[in-house]
Design an enzyme around this catalytic site. Structure first.
Site, PDB file in Angstrom:
ATOM      1  N   LEU A  35      -2.346   8.253 -24.186  1.00 12.35           N
ATOM      2  CA  LEU A  35      -1.832   7.361 -23.199  1.00 12.35           C
ATOM      3  C   LEU A  35      -0.270   6.695 -23.829  1.00 12.35           C
ATOM      4  O   LEU A  35       0.532   6.235 -22.711  1.00 12.35           O
ATOM      5  CB  LEU A  35      -2.375   6.153 -22.735  1.00 12.35           C
ATOM      6  CG  LEU A  35      -3.980   6.703 -21.895  1.00 12.35           C
ATOM      7  CD1 LEU A  35      -4.842   5.470 -21.741  1.00 12.35           C
ATOM      8  CD2 LEU A  35      -3.685   7.161 -20.830  1.00 12.35           C
ATOM      9  N   GLY A  41       0.823   3.484 -34.336  1.00 13.63           N
ATOM     10  CA  GLY A  41      -0.345   3.411 -33.515  1.00 13.63           C
ATOM     11  C   GLY A  41      -0.198   4.153 -32.424  1.00 13.63           C
ATOM     12  O   GLY A  41       0.793   4.876 -31.918  1.00 13.63           O
ATOM     13  N   LYS A  63      -7.141   1.889 -28.508  1.00 13.60           N
ATOM     14  CA  LYS A  63      -6.053   1.615 -29.483  1.00 13.60           C
ATOM     15  C   LYS A  63      -6.490   2.071 -30.880  1.00 13.60           C
ATOM     16  O   LYS A  63      -7.493   1.570 -31.601  1.00 13.60           O
ATOM     17  CB  LYS A  63      -5.416   0.371 -29.265  1.00 13.60           C
ATOM     18  CG  LYS A  63      -4.128  -0.126 -29.526  1.00 13.60           C
ATOM     19  CD  LYS A  63      -3.882  -1.291 -29.018  1.00 13.60           C
ATOM     20  CE  LYS A  63      -2.411  -1.739 -29.494  1.00 13.60           C
ATOM     21  NZ  LYS A  63      -2.027  -2.887 -28.844  1.00 13.60           N
ATOM     22  N   ASP A 224       6.589 -10.427 -25.889  1.00 12.21           N
ATOM     23  CA  ASP A 224       6.937  -9.359 -25.252  1.00 12.21           C
ATOM     24  C   ASP A 224       6.770  -9.065 -23.954  1.00 12.21           C
ATOM     25  O   ASP A 224       6.417  -8.066 -23.577  1.00 12.21           O
ATOM     26  CB  ASP A 224       6.869  -7.950 -26.154  1.00 12.21           C
ATOM     27  CG  ASP A 224       7.578  -6.955 -25.875  1.00 12.21           C
ATOM     28  OD1 ASP A 224       8.655  -6.816 -25.081  1.00 12.21           O
ATOM     29  OD2 ASP A 224       7.160  -5.638 -26.469  1.00 12.21           O
TER      30      ASP A 224
END
Ligand code: ADE
Length: 360
Positions: A35, A41, A63, A224
């Site tokens: 995705l 990562g 994740k 962010d």
């Protein structure tokens, strides 16, 4: 800084991780397509069997680190996991579902999967399908012509669906799996042909303000906040997330090189750019830029403006963006309030929730 302004990540590093509450057996996770991936990562789609006491399979997002990640990146992902356990559940954030932390396998953080991807791309895909209200939309319903699947009006042509229909023709099989998957995953509910309206835009803005009101009440500074970090789930629910390690800030032009780091300059408050000060008030500034993205249907902020020293000084001197194409005077005034030079004068997320709730 003030006691309640100590960043959550610095507090969370020292917190314990409650395995009895969150640990999920790796064997119950079936990893799928990617995705997103960054330098350190990545996020992959997965099926989780029996997560959160569910008797069935649930699509989730996982994740994890990439090969070659260092101890400090491992620590960063572990801290993120601790932050997520500490924050708690809210409809408008991408919630933690579980984690695989046991030795003998990779560290995996399992979160809710949001079917429609990030808000910035989604809004761009709707540029030909925006209407002021549902009535206007009804009169302009796209013609129901039989077209190639994946190429209907209002839908971006997809190379892979074109290719798979070709291979379908040549393979002679009754059903092409990848083609039916595309239909199933992306448009079984016709969501991609649905027009969006002013009400939807205000609703997304309201929901993000709600999510941020919650995060700020948990002493969490996002740092962010941008449409690329908002995901769209079913029933028009939007959720705040942070890709952090899984975003390639070296390839994404939204992150501009400044000194020895890459920063999302267009979303940053002047005090963050010049003095590295981050607070809930600098998140409110970014929220104003996010509003601009929403009401320009996924436009890139400060169109045509070079991101350099001159941009930064003009921002400090009071330069602000003009109203985006789809905003109203009330909405634009909210943006300007969020971009107040003095952080203390910017609205609180609770006030933004109230204002947008009234507009809604
Ligand atoms: N991309 C990254 N995280 C995601 C998530 N939770 N859902 C859908 N797409 C994603």
């Amino acid at each position: 800084s003030m006691p309640d302004e100590v960043p959550l990540d610095e507090q969370c590093e020292r917190l314990p991780y409650d395995a009895s509450k969150w640990e999920f057996a790796r064997e119950r996770l079936k990893l799928g397509k990617s995705l997103g991936r960054g330098a350190f990562g990545k996020v992959v789609q997965a099926s989780a069997f029996g997560i959160k006491k569910s008797p069935t399979c649930r699509t989730v997002a996982v994740k994890m680190l990439k090969e070659g990640a260092t101890a400090s990146e491992y620590k960063a992902l572990m801290t993120e996991l601790k932050i997520l356990t500490h924050i708690g559940h809210h409809l408008n954030v991408v919630n933690l579902l579980g984690a695989c932390t046991k030795q003998g396998g990779p560290l995996m953080v399992i979160v809710e999967y949001c079917k429609y991807g990030n808000l910035s791309n989604y809004l761009k895909s709707k540029r030909d399908l925006f209407f002021l209200n549902k009535d206007a939309a009804l009169h302009m319903e796209p013609k129901k012509e039989k077209m190639e699947p994946g190429l209907e009006q209002g839908k971006k042509p997809r190379l892979d669906s074109v290719t798979s229909s070709e291979s379908f023709a040549s393979s002679g099989f009754q059903e092409d799996k990848s083609l039916s998957d595309v239909e199933e995953e992306e448009d079984s509910d016709g969501f991609y042909k649905e027009p969006i309206t002013m009400e939807d835009l205000i609703s997304y803005s309201f929901q993000v303000a709600r999510g941020m009101e919650f995060l700020s009440s948990r002493k969490c500074i996002h740092r962010d906040l941008a449409a690329r970090n908002i995901l769209l789930s079913e029933n028009n629910v939007v959720k705040i997330c942070d890709f952090g390690l899984a975003r390639d800030i070296y390839k994404n032009p939204d992150y501009v090189r400044k000194g020895d780091t890459r920063l999302p300059l267009k979303w940053m408050a002047p005090e963050s750019i010049f003095d590295k000060i981050y607070s809930t008030k600098s998140d409110v500034w970014s929220y104003g830029v996010l509003l601009w993205e929403i009401f320009s249907l996924g436009g890139s902020p400060y169109p045509g403006v070079q991101m350099d020293e001159d941009f930064c000084s003009r921002l400090r001197e009071g330069m602000r963006m003009r109203a985006p194409e789809y905003s109203t005077p009330e909405i634009y005034q909210i943006m300007l309030d969020c971009w107040h030079r003095d952080p203390k004068e910017r609205p609180r997320f609770a006030e933004l929730v109230e204002k947008l709730g009234d507009l809604l």
